[in-house]
Design a protein around this motif. Structure first.
Motif, PDB file in Angstrom:
ATOM      1  N   THR A   1      -4.260  10.794  13.742  1.00  0.00           N
ATOM      2  CA  THR A   1      -4.463   9.643  14.461  1.00  0.00           C
ATOM      3  C   THR A   1      -3.588   8.523  13.583  1.00  0.00           C
ATOM      4  O   THR A   1      -3.651   8.209  12.469  1.00  0.00           O
ATOM      5  CB  THR A   1      -5.776   9.299  14.583  1.00  0.00           C
ATOM      6  N   ASN A   2      -2.845   7.413  14.458  1.00  0.00           N
ATOM      7  CA  ASN A   2      -2.297   6.565  13.838  1.00  0.00           C
ATOM      8  C   ASN A   2      -3.262   5.364  14.243  1.00  0.00           C
ATOM      9  O   ASN A   2      -3.410   4.631  15.054  1.00  0.00           O
ATOM     10  CB  ASN A   2      -1.143   5.955  14.622  1.00  0.00           C
ATOM     11  N   GLU A   3      -4.018   5.166  13.049  1.00  0.00           N
ATOM     12  CA  GLU A   3      -4.918   4.177  12.920  1.00  0.00           C
ATOM     13  C   GLU A   3      -4.189   2.772  12.886  1.00  0.00           C
ATOM     14  O   GLU A   3      -4.952   1.751  13.474  1.00  0.00           O
ATOM     15  CB  GLU A   3      -6.013   4.082  12.100  1.00  0.00           C
ATOM     16  N   GLY A   4      -3.177   2.459  12.312  1.00  0.00           N
ATOM     17  CA  GLY A   4      -2.289   1.551  12.347  1.00  0.00           C
ATOM     18  C   GLY A   4      -2.112   1.228  10.418  1.00  0.00           C
ATOM     19  O   GLY A   4      -1.784   2.145   9.957  1.00  0.00           O
ATOM     20  N   THR A   5      -1.589   0.187  10.171  1.00  0.00           N
ATOM     21  CA  THR A   5      -0.913  -0.076   8.920  1.00  0.00           C
ATOM     22  C   THR A   5      -1.668  -1.109   8.088  1.00  0.00           C
ATOM     23  O   THR A   5      -2.374  -2.066   8.495  1.00  0.00           O
ATOM     24  CB  THR A   5       0.473  -0.915   9.310  1.00  0.00           C
ATOM     25  N   PHE A   6      -1.697  -0.742   6.848  1.00  0.00           N
ATOM     26  CA  PHE A   6      -2.402  -1.297   5.832  1.00  0.00           C
ATOM     27  C   PHE A   6      -1.273  -1.815   4.560  1.00  0.00           C
ATOM     28  O   PHE A   6      -0.513  -0.946   4.305  1.00  0.00           O
ATOM     29  CB  PHE A   6      -3.379  -0.532   5.189  1.00  0.00           C
ATOM     30  N   CYS A   7      -1.318  -2.994   4.283  1.00  0.00           N
ATOM     31  CA  CYS A   7      -0.562  -3.679   2.974  1.00  0.00           C
ATOM     32  C   CYS A   7      -1.498  -4.082   2.094  1.00  0.00           C
ATOM     33  O   CYS A   7      -2.445  -5.027   2.513  1.00  0.00           O
ATOM     34  CB  CYS A   7       0.310  -4.754   3.758  1.00  0.00           C
ATOM     35  N   LEU A   8      -1.314  -3.594   0.954  1.00  0.00           N
ATOM     36  CA  LEU A   8      -2.196  -4.154  -0.311  1.00  0.00           C
ATOM     37  C   LEU A   8      -0.987  -4.858  -0.977  1.00  0.00           C
ATOM     38  O   LEU A   8       0.106  -4.800  -1.486  1.00  0.00           O
ATOM     39  CB  LEU A   8      -2.584  -3.123  -1.228  1.00  0.00           C
ATOM     40  N   VAL A   9      -1.550  -6.224  -1.224  1.00  0.00           N
ATOM     41  CA  VAL A   9      -0.461  -7.284  -1.813  1.00  0.00           C
ATOM     42  C   VAL A   9      -1.338  -7.675  -3.290  1.00  0.00           C
ATOM     43  O   VAL A   9      -2.547  -8.041  -3.233  1.00  0.00           O
ATOM     44  CB  VAL A   9      -0.181  -8.523  -1.035  1.00  0.00           C
ATOM     45  N   LEU A  10      -0.700  -7.392  -4.522  1.00  0.00           N
ATOM     46  CA  LEU A  10      -1.383  -8.089  -5.715  1.00  0.00           C
ATOM     47  C   LEU A  10      -0.435  -9.291  -6.289  1.00  0.00           C
ATOM     48  O   LEU A  10       0.944  -9.194  -6.234  1.00  0.00           O
ATOM     49  CB  LEU A  10      -1.285  -6.962  -6.693  1.00  0.00           C
ATOM     50  N   HIS A  11      -1.113 -10.017  -6.674  1.00  0.00           N
ATOM     51  CA  HIS A  11      -0.768 -11.520  -7.198  1.00  0.00           C
ATOM     52  C   HIS A  11      -0.702 -11.522  -8.586  1.00  0.00           C
ATOM     53  O   HIS A  11      -1.645 -11.680  -9.152  1.00  0.00           O
ATOM     54  CB  HIS A  11      -1.246 -12.544  -6.444  1.00  0.00           C
TER      55      HIS A  11
ATOM     56  N   GLY B   1       7.216  10.501  -5.897  1.00  0.00           N
ATOM     57  CA  GLY B   1       8.079  10.127  -4.809  1.00  0.00           C
ATOM     58  C   GLY B   1       7.547   9.257  -3.756  1.00  0.00           C
ATOM     59  O   GLY B   1       8.184   9.010  -2.680  1.00  0.00           O
ATOM     60  N   ARG B   2       6.350   8.504  -3.972  1.00  0.00           N
ATOM     61  CA  ARG B   2       5.950   7.725  -2.909  1.00  0.00           C
ATOM     62  C   ARG B   2       6.555   6.470  -2.986  1.00  0.00           C
ATOM     63  O   ARG B   2       7.039   5.871  -4.057  1.00  0.00           O
ATOM     64  CB  ARG B   2       4.537   7.251  -3.480  1.00  0.00           C
ATOM     65  N   GLU B   3       7.031   5.981  -1.903  1.00  0.00           N
ATOM     66  CA  GLU B   3       7.566   4.563  -1.772  1.00  0.00           C
ATOM     67  C   GLU B   3       6.696   3.670  -0.838  1.00  0.00           C
ATOM     68  O   GLU B   3       5.763   4.147  -0.264  1.00  0.00           O
ATOM     69  CB  GLU B   3       8.902   4.840  -0.845  1.00  0.00           C
ATOM     70  N   ASP B   4       6.873   2.305  -1.123  1.00  0.00           N
ATOM     71  CA  ASP B   4       6.175   1.427  -0.456  1.00  0.00           C
ATOM     72  C   ASP B   4       4.738   1.475  -0.657  1.00  0.00           C
ATOM     73  O   ASP B   4       3.941   1.348   0.274  1.00  0.00           O
ATOM     74  CB  ASP B   4       6.638   1.170   1.047  1.00  0.00           C
ATOM     75  N   VAL B   5       4.275   1.662  -1.961  1.00  0.00           N
ATOM     76  CA  VAL B   5       2.831   1.789  -2.283  1.00  0.00           C
ATOM     77  C   VAL B   5       2.105   0.419  -2.184  1.00  0.00           C
ATOM     78  O   VAL B   5       1.118   0.489  -1.422  1.00  0.00           O
ATOM     79  CB  VAL B   5       2.670   2.370  -3.642  1.00  0.00           C
ATOM     80  N   LEU B   6       2.803  -0.572  -2.504  1.00  0.00           N
ATOM     81  CA  LEU B   6       2.112  -1.846  -2.454  1.00  0.00           C
ATOM     82  C   LEU B   6       2.848  -2.756  -2.762  1.00  0.00           C
ATOM     83  O   LEU B   6       4.370  -2.694  -3.341  1.00  0.00           O
ATOM     84  CB  LEU B   6       1.092  -2.048  -3.412  1.00  0.00           C
ATOM     85  N   THR B   7       2.813  -4.112  -2.396  1.00  0.00           N
ATOM     86  CA  THR B   7       3.616  -5.270  -2.512  1.00  0.00           C
ATOM     87  C   THR B   7       3.074  -6.170  -3.884  1.00  0.00           C
ATOM     88  O   THR B   7       2.051  -6.440  -3.944  1.00  0.00           O
ATOM     89  CB  THR B   7       3.591  -6.261  -1.416  1.00  0.00           C
ATOM     90  N   LEU B   8       4.176  -6.078  -4.785  1.00  0.00           N
ATOM     91  CA  LEU B   8       3.473  -6.631  -6.237  1.00  0.00           C
ATOM     92  C   LEU B   8       4.336  -8.220  -6.299  1.00  0.00           C
ATOM     93  O   LEU B   8       5.431  -7.989  -6.518  1.00  0.00           O
ATOM     94  CB  LEU B   8       4.115  -5.681  -7.229  1.00  0.00           C
ATOM     95  N   GLY B   9       3.525  -9.181  -6.485  1.00  0.00           N
ATOM     96  CA  GLY B   9       3.825 -10.401  -6.805  1.00  0.00           C
ATOM     97  C   GLY B   9       3.862 -10.240  -8.216  1.00  0.00           C
ATOM     98  O   GLY B   9       2.768 -10.093  -8.957  1.00  0.00           O
TER      99      GLY B   9
ATOM    100  N   THR C   1       1.835   0.724   3.377  1.00  0.00           N
ATOM    101  CA  THR C   1       3.296   0.320   3.166  1.00  0.00           C
ATOM    102  C   THR C   1       3.122  -1.266   2.410  1.00  0.00           C
ATOM    103  O   THR C   1       2.147  -1.730   2.070  1.00  0.00           O
ATOM    104  CB  THR C   1       3.979   0.459   4.365  1.00  0.00           C
ATOM    105  N   THR C   2       4.480  -1.791   2.350  1.00  0.00           N
ATOM    106  CA  THR C   2       4.613  -3.042   2.009  1.00  0.00           C
ATOM    107  C   THR C   2       4.716  -4.093   3.167  1.00  0.00           C
ATOM    108  O   THR C   2       4.964  -3.544   4.118  1.00  0.00           O
ATOM    109  CB  THR C   2       5.632  -3.063   1.068  1.00  0.00           C
ATOM    110  N   LEU C   3       4.857  -5.319   2.633  1.00  0.00           N
ATOM    111  CA  LEU C   3       5.171  -6.445   3.490  1.00  0.00           C
ATOM    112  C   LEU C   3       6.511  -6.074   4.287  1.00  0.00           C
ATOM    113  O   LEU C   3       6.923  -6.178   5.609  1.00  0.00           O
ATOM    114  CB  LEU C   3       5.183  -7.703   3.060  1.00  0.00           C
ATOM    115  N   ARG C   4       7.471  -5.524   3.571  1.00  0.00           N
ATOM    116  CA  ARG C   4       8.783  -5.260   3.855  1.00  0.00           C
ATOM    117  C   ARG C   4       8.921  -4.101   4.941  1.00  0.00           C
ATOM    118  O   ARG C   4       9.343  -4.152   6.025  1.00  0.00           O
ATOM    119  CB  ARG C   4       9.685  -4.748   2.683  1.00  0.00           C
TER     120      ARG C   4
END
Length: 490
Positions: free
Chosen positions: A2-12, A53-61, A351-354
């Motif tokens: 099932t495709n529930e949707g997309t999640f982005c974790l952003v760390l500042h 080999g994981r890509e787009d794990v999170l968005t890191l500020g 994924t990431t914001l990108r």
């Protein structure tokens, strides 16, 4: 699946410039605690994902002012000493608190090993490999983390350009996104971002009127604002509640004073430090598993509600300070790893914001009001009556900075250092700390000392002097070595 949707974790990831400005209770100790307890374990987690080999794990500020400290030779030596001292403190507690001492010895030994084998040349080589492998998307920002809406447009542009250039120097590429300091926004800033090459930035959920199910182009620009989903983000940490307050987790505020180690669990919100129960790692591990499962369930339920509302798979963005994970919340890194591993199995694309943009999670244009992620979601933390003196001081620094003659044919080290001091004086951290009554005296001192040094250098420069003083101050306040004051003229 099932495709529930997309999640982005952003760390500042952000701390103000602390090197050479005191040690305890505020100052370098703050930097070294966050480095040891948050940055080392979070980066270790990301490197393990990269090895898989994981890509787009999170968005890191990573703010430029923090990156400057994590690469600074003085700070690197200081952390190494601090880690060694941590191990000695664990040894000193072995007779009184043997279980605690053993745990802290293992933790300090691990941290020393990671630092000596991966970090001795600074953070940038480590971060660059994570960016190049696409494990993370990096967010940059303005140089010294100013509250941008209160900056003159010319200073706003200069600070952003200086920050982006510094990040590019450290990692070899310019970030396409930024974490806007304090998630602060004023109408028209999207055009500043577009001119600087910024394609996306963060705001708080109320800035998009709660409609955070997709990124939204701002105004007439193609710069995309992503908003924090507060329903999900607040499950972890809100002004009142969140997982870190669970009775089983290690208590941040309770110390064994002879060793400086933390022996207790939260136990209860109204329990006095002397009555708190000893920390039990097994109980804490059970709480991590319970809270990771709860968070995944929260994300899935939120995505299903958004899908029903919008008729298509949607986006959830959860964003936090990196320092929450490990520094403030001891078990935070373990929880973080558990969540990132559980979400894909629940049908959620991580994924990431990108990656969210690439997946088409971009909605209709929106006009964003003046806003921030502070109390009231407006600007009161940074321009309210409690910080009227700082606001006035910052306005005076800006006037003098804009009047600075930077038209020379060659770089002037006195002007360069004067600009550094001005940028440090204009940091948003000082007003935040005063409004929140968190080391307010230290914050006022920092705002004043940098403003005073700025004015001192300007006066010396007018008198045809100042090179020795500028060199002396650069040893103390020396971030952004390539900063060129002449950029203020353009």
């Amino acid at each position: 699946m099932t495709n529930e949707g997309t999640f982005c974790l952003v760390l500042h990831s952000h701390l103000p410039w602390l090197a050479h400005h005191g040690a305890w209770p505020v100052g370098e100790e703050w930097l070294y605690q966050a480095w040891a307890h948050s940055y080392l374990p979070v980066v270790d987690l990301l490197e393990r994902f990269a090895a898989e080999g994981r890509e787009d794990v999170l968005t890191l500020g990573v703010t430029p002012i923090l990156a400057a400290q994590l690469d600074d030779p003085y700070s690197l030596r200081g952390l190494h000493d601090w880690l060694g001292n941590w191990q000695l403190r664990a040894h000193s507690a072995s007779f009184r608190l043997p279980d605690l001492a053993a745990r802290e010895h293992r933790a300090s030994a691990w941290s020393l090993d990671r630092f000596e084998t991966r970090w001795r040349h600074g953070f940038s080589p480590v971060l660059r490999s994570l960016v190049d492998s696409r494990t993370v998307e990096l967010l940059g920002g303005p140089a010294a983390h100013p509250f941008q809406p209160l900056l003159h447009p010319r200073l706003r542009a200069f600070s952003l350009r200086a920050g982006l250039d510094d990040t590019a120097l450290r990692i070899g590429s310019t970030p396409a996104g930024i974490w806007a300091p304090e998630c602060a926004y004023a109408p028209g800033m999207e055009h500043d971002y577009a001119r600087a090459g910024v394609r996306r930035f963060l705001v708080d959920g109320p800035s998009l009127r709660g409609d955070t199910a997709a990124g939204r182009p701002v105004g007439t620009s193609d710069v995309v604002a992503f908003g924090r989903d507060l329903e999900v983000s607040y499950r972890v940490w809100s002004p009142k509640v969140g997982y870190p307050g669970d009775p089983a987790y290690r208590d941040f505020h309770t110390y064994d004073h002879p060793s400086g180690l933390k022996p207790s669990r939260v136990t209860g919100k109204k329990v006095e430090p002397a009555d708190k129960r000893p920390y039990d790692p097994d109980l804490a591990a059970d709480a991590v598993r319970r809270h990771a499962a709860d968070f995944v369930d929260t994300v899935v339920r939120r995505l299903r509600a958004l899908k029903e509302q919008h008729g298509k798979p949607s986006l959830v963005v959860a964003a936090y300070d990196t320092e929450l994970y490990g520094h403030w919340w001891h078990e935070g890194p373990a929880w973080l790893e558990a969540v990132l591993r559980l979400l894909p199995g629940a049908g959620v694309r991580v994924t990431t914001l990108r990656g969210a943009v690439e997946a088409g999670h971009v909605g209709a244009p929106v006009d964003v009001p003046p806003s921030s992620w502070g109390s009231g979601k407006d600007w009161q933390v940074w321009n309210g009556p409690r910080v009227a003196d700082i606001v006035q001081g910052n306005a005076e620094v800006q006037r003098e900075l804009l009047a600075l003659d930077v038209s020379g044919a060659v770089r002037d080290p006195v002007a360069d250092q004067a600009v550094r001091e001005a940028l440090l004086a204009l940091s948003s951290d000082w007003a935040f700390m005063v409004t929140k009554d968190s080391a307010a005296d230290y914050a006022r001192y920092r705002a004043e000392v940098h403003a005073d040094r700025f004015r001192e250098l300007v006066a010396l420069r007018r008198a045809g002097r100042g090179h020795d003083r500028a060199a002396e101050l650069r040893l103390v306040d020396g971030p952004f070595g390539r900063l060129d004051a002449r950029g203020l003229a353009s």
